[in-house]
Design a protein around this motif. Structure first.
Motif, short mmCIF file in Angstrom:
data_model
loop_
_atom_site.label_atom_id
_atom_site.label_comp_id
_atom_site.label_asym_id
_atom_site.label_seq_id
_atom_site.Cartn_x
_atom_site.Cartn_y
_atom_site.Cartn_z
N HIS A 324 0.85 -1.20 0.00
CA HIS A 324 0.00 0.00 0.00
C HIS A 324 0.88 1.25 0.00
CE1 HIS A 324 1.06 -0.07 4.23
NE2 HIS A 324 0.42 -1.21 4.41
N TYR A 325 1.64 1.42 -1.08
CA TYR A 325 2.50 2.60 -1.15
C TYR A 325 2.24 3.38 -2.44
CZ TYR A 325 5.62 -0.76 -3.61
OH TYR A 325 6.16 -1.72 -4.44
N GLY A 326 2.68 4.64 -2.43
CA GLY A 326 2.47 5.49 -3.59
C GLY A 326 1.01 5.69 -3.88
N ALA A 327 0.62 5.42 -5.12
CA ALA A 327 -0.78 5.60 -5.52
C ALA A 327 -1.71 4.62 -4.82
CB ALA A 327 -0.89 5.44 -7.03
N ASP A 328 -1.16 3.54 -4.26
CA ASP A 328 -1.98 2.53 -3.58
C ASP A 328 -2.09 2.76 -2.08
OD1 ASP A 328 -2.79 0.92 -5.78
OD2 ASP A 328 -0.77 0.09 -5.88
N ALA A 329 -1.59 3.87 -1.58
CA ALA A 329 -1.76 4.20 -0.16
C ALA A 329 -3.13 4.86 0.01
CB ALA A 329 -0.65 5.12 0.31
N THR A 330 -4.18 4.06 -0.21
CA THR A 330 -5.55 4.56 -0.19
C THR A 330 -6.46 3.56 0.52
OG1 THR A 330 -6.15 3.50 -2.28
CG2 THR A 330 -5.21 5.73 -2.40
N PRO A 331 -7.59 4.02 1.06
CA PRO A 331 -8.55 3.09 1.65
C PRO A 331 -9.06 2.06 0.65
CG PRO A 331 -9.03 5.34 2.33
CD PRO A 331 -7.98 5.43 1.27
N GLY A 332 -9.25 2.48 -0.60
CA GLY A 332 -9.77 1.56 -1.60
C GLY A 332 -8.83 0.40 -1.86
N ALA A 333 -7.53 0.68 -1.94
CA ALA A 333 -6.56 -0.39 -2.17
C ALA A 333 -6.52 -1.36 -0.99
CB ALA A 333 -5.17 0.21 -2.42
N VAL A 334 -6.57 -0.81 0.21
CA VAL A 334 -6.56 -1.66 1.41
C VAL A 334 -7.81 -2.52 1.46
CG1 VAL A 334 -6.63 -1.65 3.93
CG2 VAL A 334 -5.08 -0.10 2.72
N LEU A 358 -13.36 -5.13 6.97
CA LEU A 358 -13.49 -3.81 6.36
C LEU A 358 -13.90 -2.75 7.38
CD1 LEU A 358 -15.24 -4.77 2.99
CD2 LEU A 358 -12.81 -4.41 3.43
N ARG A 359 -14.75 -3.16 8.30
CA ARG A 359 -15.17 -2.22 9.36
C ARG A 359 -13.97 -1.86 10.23
NH1 ARG A 359 -18.34 -5.39 12.01
NH2 ARG A 359 -20.09 -5.07 10.58
N ALA A 360 -13.16 -2.85 10.60
CA ALA A 360 -12.00 -2.59 11.42
C ALA A 360 -10.98 -1.72 10.69
CB ALA A 360 -11.34 -3.92 11.84
N ALA A 361 -10.82 -1.95 9.39
CA ALA A 361 -9.88 -1.15 8.61
C ALA A 361 -10.34 0.31 8.55
CB ALA A 361 -9.78 -1.73 7.20
N ASP A 362 -11.61 0.52 8.31
CA ASP A 362 -12.13 1.89 8.24
C ASP A 362 -11.95 2.62 9.56
OD1 ASP A 362 -12.85 1.40 5.64
OD2 ASP A 362 -14.99 1.04 6.08
N THR A 363 -12.19 1.91 10.66
CA THR A 363 -12.04 2.52 11.98
C THR A 363 -10.59 2.88 12.26
OG1 THR A 363 -13.94 1.28 12.84
CG2 THR A 363 -12.39 2.16 14.46
N ALA A 364 -9.67 1.97 11.93
CA ALA A 364 -8.25 2.22 12.20
C ALA A 364 -7.70 3.37 11.37
CB ALA A 364 -7.46 0.96 11.92
N ALA A 365 -8.23 3.54 10.16
CA ALA A 365 -7.73 4.58 9.26
C ALA A 365 -8.30 5.95 9.60
CB ALA A 365 -8.05 4.24 7.82
N ALA A 366 -9.36 5.99 10.35
CA ALA A 366 -10.05 7.25 10.62
C ALA A 366 -9.20 8.18 11.50
CB ALA A 366 -11.38 6.97 11.29
#
Length: 366
Positions: A324-334, A358-366
């Motif tokens: 998940h680097y560069g252009a892929d450092a995004t919520p969509g890629a994760v 997906l719920r856990a990922a969204d929470t952690a990224a917030a």
């Protein structure tokens, strides 16, 4: 046949120097910065061969495969090498560095990888730099994977040779790279009779013919497309803001780690402690009986765009890299990677919770 990438006017020395200046600002350094005309292995090897020789005693820190390579280069130069190896699922500590330096006070060169994209760990360079500076050794740092994903501050950390590449977190080209060089490192090179001269590996050639000449004439025709791509890459980071770019990588890493833990199916972070995990890429360990390369192949068969890869060599059996680097450092890629890995694990009869992941990922990224 015409194409916008063909028949370009030659890159001027002034344009080349201006790109170097922008890279220096990205690193926050007042040291000389030399843009090398090749992938980062060029300055990584060139910097070691320029500063190490039979009179060198080196501490080579191994937290992944690149550390092993640096030790090989140092020995090939005739240096006496003391390896400090730690498990790839962790990071080295400043205390371990201090202990090695105390045990071998003759050490005058320390080589370290900041972040190992291959293993997913990152090392505390700021604290290590203080230890190395007190000891008085030359400090060589591979920051190819870390630059753009986390702070890289050669001046503040006392780094004498800091090598970067643009192809990971910076989201740029792989065909050019750069190294910042301290005055002390230049002095070590000048005093080294084995330093490459009249060679593509030579940093001294760049100093004498480029820097000392006021950056008026290039040594040879530069890799024009790659230089223009590097310029565009740095401009994009400047426009977005370096802190924002690093925040994207930190959020992506946190989301991937949390999502993998919530996914289940036996998938777990390869790097045990979150504090040791690199923002540039997250490595995951597959459950017993599941071959990582086969799991990645299944996920990519469903969606070839996912930034997934199996570990290299023997790690291909047990490690997955979420790049998940560069252009892929995004919520969509994760989210795509977690969904793809969840589907691949489910195909093998393992119990997974993609919605929870997906719920856990969204929470952690917030």
């Amino acid at each position: 046949m015409t194409h916008p990438f063909l028949d370009l006017a030659p890159l001027s020395a002034a344009r080349f120097a201006a790109i170097e200046d922008r890279v220096a600002r990205l690193l926050g350094t007042r040291q000389d910065v030399v843009i090398m005309q090749g992938e980062a292995l060029l300055p990584l090897e060139g910097a070691i061969r320029a500063t190490a020789g039979p009179g060198t005693t080196a501490l080579n820190v191994i937290t992944g495969p690149y550390g092993q390579t640096f030790g090989d280069w140092l020995r090939d130069c005739g240096a006496t090498v003391h390896d400090l190896a730690v498990p790839f699922h962790t990071a080295v500590t400043a205390e371990q560095i201090a202990g090695a330096l105390a045990e071998h006070p003759e050490i005058d060169f320390v080589s370290l990888v900041h972040a190992e994209a291959a293993t997913g760990n990152t090392n505390p360079v700021a604290e290590i730099g203080e230890v190395v500076r007190r000891h008085g050794a030359l400090f060589y740092l591979d920051a190819v994977a870390s630059v753009g994903a986390e702070p890289v501050l050669p001046d503040a950390w006392g780094v004498d040779l800091c090598v970067i590449g643009a192809q990971k977190a910076m989201g740029g080209p792989a065909g050019v790279s750069a190294v910042s060089v301290s005055e002390r490192a230049w002095g070590r090179m000048a005093a080294n009779p084995g330093a490459p001269r009249r060679s593509y590996l030579s940093l001294l050639d760049w100093k004498e013919r480029w820097i000392d000449g006021g950056r008026k004439a290039l040594l040879h025709a530069p890799a024009q497309l790659e230089m223009l791509a590097l310029e565009a890459c740095v401009a994009r980071i400047e426009a977005e803001g370096l802190d924002t770019v690093m925040d994207r990588h930190r959020a992506s890493a946190a989301a991937t780690r949390a999502g993998a833990l919530a996914l289940g199916g036996g998938l777990e972070p390869y790097v045990y402690e979150a504090a040791d995990a690199a923002p540039v890429a997250t490595t995951l360990r597959t459950p017993a009986g599941v071959v990582a390369s086969e799991l990645v192949a299944r996920a990519l068969a469903a969606d070839p765009s996912l930034p997934l890869a199996a570990g290299g060599g023997a790690l291909a059996k047990e490690m997955i890299r979420v790049n998940h680097y560069g252009a892929d450092a995004t919520p969509g890629a994760v989210r795509g990677c977690l969904t793809g890995l969840g589907a691949a694990l489910a195909e093998q009869g393992l119990d997974v919770d993609v919605v929870g992941a997906l719920r856990a990922a969204d929470t952690a990224a917030a």
